[in-house]
Each structure stands twice: as structure tokens, then as C-alpha cells.
Design a protein around this motif. Structure first.
Motif, PDB file in Angstrom:
ATOM      1  N   GLU A  66      11.163 -23.860  25.534  1.00 15.58           N
ATOM      2  CA  GLU A  66      11.023 -22.866  24.887  1.00 15.58           C
ATOM      3  C   GLU A  66       9.651 -22.342  24.187  1.00 15.58           C
ATOM      4  O   GLU A  66       9.374 -21.312  23.566  1.00 15.58           O
ATOM      5  CB  GLU A  66      12.205 -22.415  23.825  1.00 15.58           C
ATOM      6  CG  GLU A  66      13.681 -22.343  24.362  1.00 15.58           C
ATOM      7  CD  GLU A  66      13.987 -21.388  25.558  1.00 15.58           C
ATOM      8  OE1 GLU A  66      13.284 -20.497  25.426  1.00 15.58           O
ATOM      9  OE2 GLU A  66      14.720 -21.584  26.508  1.00 15.58           O
ATOM     10  N   THR A  68       6.107 -21.381  23.052  1.00 14.03           N
ATOM     11  CA  THR A  68       5.408 -20.441  23.677  1.00 14.03           C
ATOM     12  C   THR A  68       3.607 -20.701  23.582  1.00 14.03           C
ATOM     13  O   THR A  68       3.551 -21.571  22.564  1.00 14.03           O
ATOM     14  CB  THR A  68       5.734 -19.011  22.894  1.00 14.03           C
ATOM     15  OG1 THR A  68       5.327 -18.947  21.487  1.00 14.03           O
ATOM     16  CG2 THR A  68       7.137 -18.400  23.020  1.00 14.03           C
ATOM     17  N   PHE A 350       7.565  -9.664  26.395  1.00 11.33           N
ATOM     18  CA  PHE A 350       8.535 -10.443  26.193  1.00 11.33           C
ATOM     19  C   PHE A 350       9.974 -10.335  26.737  1.00 11.33           C
ATOM     20  O   PHE A 350      10.278  -9.185  26.693  1.00 11.33           O
ATOM     21  CB  PHE A 350       8.789 -10.823  24.517  1.00 11.33           C
ATOM     22  CG  PHE A 350       7.628 -11.400  23.784  1.00 11.33           C
ATOM     23  CD1 PHE A 350       7.320 -12.955  23.840  1.00 11.33           C
ATOM     24  CD2 PHE A 350       6.817 -10.717  23.134  1.00 11.33           C
ATOM     25  CE1 PHE A 350       6.191 -13.426  23.149  1.00 11.33           C
ATOM     26  CE2 PHE A 350       5.556 -11.157  22.429  1.00 11.33           C
ATOM     27  CZ  PHE A 350       5.387 -12.613  22.448  1.00 11.33           C
ATOM     28  N   THR A 354      13.350 -14.864  24.716  1.00  4.96           N
ATOM     29  CA  THR A 354      11.978 -15.281  23.717  1.00  4.96           C
ATOM     30  C   THR A 354      11.792 -14.681  22.396  1.00  4.96           C
ATOM     31  O   THR A 354      11.610 -14.839  21.515  1.00  4.96           O
ATOM     32  CB  THR A 354      10.829 -15.133  24.632  1.00  4.96           C
ATOM     33  OG1 THR A 354      11.140 -15.943  25.824  1.00  4.96           O
ATOM     34  CG2 THR A 354       9.664 -15.563  23.969  1.00  4.96           C
ATOM     35  N   GLN A 358      11.705 -15.740  18.848  1.00  7.85           N
ATOM     36  CA  GLN A 358      10.623 -15.654  17.950  1.00  7.85           C
ATOM     37  C   GLN A 358      10.853 -14.642  16.614  1.00  7.85           C
ATOM     38  O   GLN A 358      10.184 -14.916  15.724  1.00  7.85           O
ATOM     39  CB  GLN A 358       9.465 -14.970  18.994  1.00  7.85           C
ATOM     40  CG  GLN A 358       9.029 -15.714  20.208  1.00  7.85           C
ATOM     41  CD  GLN A 358       8.282 -16.957  19.713  1.00  7.85           C
ATOM     42  OE1 GLN A 358       7.504 -17.249  18.804  1.00  7.85           O
ATOM     43  NE2 GLN A 358       9.012 -18.258  20.132  1.00  7.85           N
ATOM     44  N   THR A 383      17.220 -21.869  19.452  1.00  7.14           N
ATOM     45  CA  THR A 383      17.523 -22.060  20.806  1.00  7.14           C
ATOM     46  C   THR A 383      18.903 -22.473  21.096  1.00  7.14           C
ATOM     47  O   THR A 383      19.728 -22.319  21.866  1.00  7.14           O
ATOM     48  CB  THR A 383      16.428 -22.678  21.664  1.00  7.14           C
ATOM     49  OG1 THR A 383      15.183 -21.939  21.644  1.00  7.14           O
ATOM     50  CG2 THR A 383      16.899 -22.673  22.892  1.00  7.14           C
TER      51      THR A 383
END
Length: 497
Positions: A66, A68, A350, A354, A358, A383
Motif C-alpha cells: 500500500e 505510495t 487516487f 488509497t 492517505q 490498511t
């Protein structure tokens, strides 16, 4: 190009930082680059560093897929600030790192993070209240204690039940458990369970036990709705009505055919921004500053999913009830949004999942002091929460049952055997024996005959008594009608002559 798995324990964030720095310095490809008509050996571009480090983090079981590219850039900015890397001219600290073609290199030495020094700890946990514990606020210093000498007779009295013989015993009632006693049991056993799951000798280095509030634990276990969401006694700590309404709107987003839903362009984005702004301005993350190290430590168990869920369950019981409630409602909304195929895109560029991670990671988990990997750790935790929030935010049944049984045991009477803790001589218990109907009738008719006859004989033969006194005593001890009446009349006649 793999990370070593860093398990649960103190200073886990620092260990992960040092591990990542060592891997990056040892394995990042270096080559010759040209910049402004000049060649530089053993260096790399910013974009090359982002590519390589991003792949390292995504493949690491400590961080996961996950991660980024933006988060990787943020980490490299911290590398530059802490002189893990420097630009090609030797500048670092104040320089800003961007995902471009700017050249960087490693300095001759890269300092690793030192581990904080804390006083040595004792290898124990909080003591549970026992049968003979004095009430809170009393001292045992001046209470005389009689030593127990275990001889063969005492050993037999204590252990004879194991060989099928039950000696005389007595029931001893424990002093009444106070509310403080029960709270201490909940706190002690909860922390003991957490320590056992994490496999640590002490919890001292991942949380301050003194700051753990037993009232929070009990409230989070018993004051819940049918859906398992915490019910607050103080309604002033509830989510504002407008925030709760916005969250319900997105969590229950209907099909496009529903005419009741406002459908102006960008409506759902405005609602989402309202929620994000509220959670983004919280004074403290939902998992609290105090429990940051505890939750980071549990992240080391993610390879053992069942154990990780159990550890997160217990950690979430330590939260203030208002934080637990806000977390429950937020995670439910985030999960429903991600699963709703009818939900329009909430952000360009996005994916929905995600975006959720975030947007809300830092309002869920964040350190009070700057921690160099807190963004990555928060994203990893959120997550996992999204994938398992229904289990994690449940009350751990095994823990609850164990504590309730412990409290019930301490409230029950205790069996004490003579000589076990004091010198008390008790007579052996007597037991009843069942007899036949014939034996009962015989005892009813003749069972008292012999004692009465002996009494009569004593009265009649007593030379010190006059005839009048003897008649009086015989009337006072008159015999029952039936078998003994004739004997009584004959004796009375004898006394009358």
C-alpha cells in the motif's frame, strides 16, 4: 532486496528506520552521471532513488504494497534532513527533496538512530488482588504473620482430598470486593494478556502502565450498542451532529436512481471534505499519543494475522471511550465507501481505498514527537484495520470470560482445612444413615423405653426423696401413652401403698 521482519517490541519504529537506512545505503545502485558538463561518480538521481526505495518498501512485509510514491518521497526528504543522503555538492538538512533529476550521493558515514535509554525494568506484571489482600489504603507492615510449618499431619490434611478422603473443613467468606478491586483486576489481566501475546518480558517500554485507565476498559466492554459501538455517558463528547450526518450520508450512499439523494455535481466530494477536515483537526490521534508505541509494536505481528487481531483488540480496549466510538464509526464509513461500487470517485488520481488510507492515517495513528516512519506505519495499520475492523473492534470474548470468572471466583466462599493456616480444632462432621420402615417403627415404639425405665428406677430407689416428692417427679417426667403407661401406673400404685 528484502527487509528483515522486525517483530513486536520496544523501539520498533527506530529499528525499522535503521534497517531501511542500512538497506538503502548497501543496495541502492550507484553510477556515473553528468550534470552541467561535469561528471559525478557514485551517485543517483532523485527519481532513481524514489523508484528503488518505493519498490523496496512495497516488497517489505514491514510496510506492504500500500506504500505510495508520495510517501516514498516524504521518506527521502527525511533522509536528506538527517544526512542519510546529500546532494552532489554536499548540501543537506535544509534542502528540499523532489522527485526529479537532481543528483544525490551517500555521505562517508550515515548515522543510525540511537535507542532511547530507559531505567531497567523488573520482569513482572501488575499483581492481581488475592483472597487475603487487605483493603486499599491499609498497610501490612504491623500485621503479625504466623509462619506455617508444614509437617506430615498438616500435609495430609491439605492433600487428603486428592486421595479420596475429605477432612473436616469450614467456609471462609472473603472480604467484599470493592469497585476499585474489580477495576484493578480488569487492568491487570488485560495488560497481562497483551504482554503474553506480544511475547515481551515487560510492557514498560511500549506504554506507561500508570496511564492505563481501568474505567475505560470496563466501559468499552459493557457500554455498547447492539452493533457493538460504544455508548457514551457524556454526550458532549459525541461527534458533532453535522459530522455524523455527513458520515451516514457517504456510508449509506444510495443508488443513483434514488431521487432523495442530492445530486449536484461534486456533492459527494464536498461531504467527504467536511469529514476529512473534522478528523484532520483533532488535537490528538484516535489511537492517542500514549499508545503509539504499543500499536506500532503490534504491527510486528501482521504475519501472524490471528495474533495481530487479538493484540489490536486489547490495545483498542485501552482507548478512551470517545476515541473508540469515533474510530468505530470512521472505520465503518471507510469500509462501506470502499465496497460501494455506486460511489462516484472522491478524488482525481487516487483510487478510493488509497484515498481513505492517505486521508485518515495521521488522524488515526501519529506520534507526539517526530518519528521518521510514522506515515508509513500509520498507513500500514489503517490498511490492516480496514480489512479486519469488525473483528478488531469487537470485545475479545476469551479475555472478558477469563476476567469475569476471576472476579466470580474471588467473590465465592473459600474452603479452609484445619491446620492449613491457623490452629482451629473442629469436630468431625456427622452424617445421617437411611433406615428401613420396620426399623423406624421399632425405634419409635421402643427406642426411648430403656432410658425412661432407667429414669423411673432412679426415682423409685432414691431413699432421700419422700413418697410425695417421688410422685411429683414422676408426673414431671411423665411417660408417653401406650407401651410405658402401664409401667407408670404400676409404679405409682406401688408408691401409694
Amino acid at each position: 532486496m528484502e527487509h528483515r521482519i522486525v517483530g513486536p517490541g520496544p523501539y520498533r519504529a527506530t529499528k525499522l528506520w535503521n534497517e531501511t537506512v542500512e538497506l538503502f545505503r548497501a543496495r541502492m545502485p550507484l553510477r556515473k552521471h553528468r550534470c552541467r558538463f561535469k561528471s559525478y561518480e557514485h551517485c543517483f538521481t532523485a527519481a532513481e532513488a524514489v523508484d528503488w526505495l518505493h519498490e523496496l518498501l512495497r516488497c517489505s512485509q514491514n510496510f506492504g504494497p500500500e506504500v505510495t510514491r508520495k510517501q516514498t518521497v516524504q521518506l527521502l526528504k527525511k533522509f536528506l534532513k538527517n544526512h542519510v543522503i546529500e546532494d552532489i555538492k554536499g548540501k543537506w538538512g535544509q534542502e528540499d527533496f523532489e522527485d526529479n533529476r537532481h543528483l544525490y550521493r551517500f555521505p562517508p558515514s550515515s548515522p543510525l538512530k540511537p535507542y532511547p535509554k530507559k531505567p531497567p525494568y523488573q520482569k513482572d506484571v501488575i499483581k492481581f488482588p488475592e483472597w487475603n489482600d487487605p483493603p486499599a489504603g491499609t498497610s501490612q507492615e504491623n500485621i503479625p504473620v504466623r509462619p506455617v510449618v508444614m509437617n506430615s499431619e498438616m500435609w495430609y490434611k491439605r492433600h487428603s482430598i486428592a486421595i479420596g478422603e475429605v477432612p473436616a473443613c469450614r467456609l471462609v467468606y472473603r472480604r467484599q470486593l470493592t469497585e476499585a478491586n474489580v477495576e484493578e483486576i480488569w487492568k491487570s489481566m488485560t495488560l497481562s494478556y497483551l504482554q503474553k501475546i506480544l511475547g515481551l518480558d515487560s510492557l514498560e517500554e511500549i506504554l506507561d502502565i500508570k496511564l492505563v485507565n481501568s474505567k475505560f476498559i470496563i466501559h468499552n466492554v459493557y457500554s455498547v450498542s447492539k452493533q457493538g459501538v460504544v455508548i457514551l455517558d457524556d454526550k458532549s463528547k459525541e461527534l458533532p451532529h453535522w459530522v455524523l450526518s455527513a458520515m451516514k450520508c457517504l456510508a449509506n450512499w444510495p443508488n443513483c436512481s434514488d431521487l432523495k439523494q442530492p445530486m449536484y455535481l461534486g456533492f459527494e466530494k464536498d461531504v467527504f471534505k467536511t469529514i476529512a477536515d473534522y478528523y484532520g483537526h483533532l488535537k490528538e490521534p484516535l489511537l492517542t499519543f500514549h499508545l503509539f508505541d504499543a500499536f506500532v509494536s503490534v504491527l510486528g505481528l501482521l504475519q501472524k494475522e490471528k495474533m495481530a487481531i487479538e493484540a489490536f483488540q486489547i490495545c483498542c480496549l485501552l482507548l478512551p471511550p470517545e476515541n473508540r466510538r469515533k474510530l468505530q464509526l470512521l472505520m465503518r464509513m471507510m469500509t462501506r465507501i470502499c465496497l460501494n461500487k455506486e460511489m462516484p470517485p472522491l478524488c482525481d488520481g487516487f483510487g478510493t481505498r488509497t484515498l481513505m488510507v492517505q486521508t485518515f492515517s495521521r488522524c488515526i495513528l501519529c506520534s507526539k514527537d517526530e518519528v521518521d516512519l510514522d506515515e508509513l506505519l500509520a498507513a500500514r495499520l489503517v490498511t490492516f484495520l480496514m480489512d479486519n475492523y469488525q473483528e478488531i473492534l469487537k470485545v475479545p470474548v476469551a479475555l472478558q470470560t477469563s476476567i469475569e470468572e476471576r472476579v466470580a471466583h474471588l467473590r465465592r466462599v473459600q474452603i479452609k482445612y484445619p491446620g492449613a493456616d491457623m490452629d482451629i480444632t473442629l469436630s468431625a462432621p456427622s452424617f445421617c444413615r437411611q433406615i428401613s420402615p420396620e426399623e423406624f417403627e421399632y425405634q419409635r415404639a421402643y427406642g426411648s423405653q430403656e432410658p425412661l425405665a432407667a429414669l423411673l428406677e432412679d426415682v423409685i430407689t432414691d431413699a432421700k426423696l419422700s413418697s410425695k416428692e417421688k410422685k411429683k417427679k414422676l408426673k414431671q417426667h411423665g411417660l408417653p401413652n401406650g407401651a410405658m403407661s402401664a409401667t407408670r401406673d404400676a409404679n405409682l400404685r406401688t408408691l401409694g401403698h
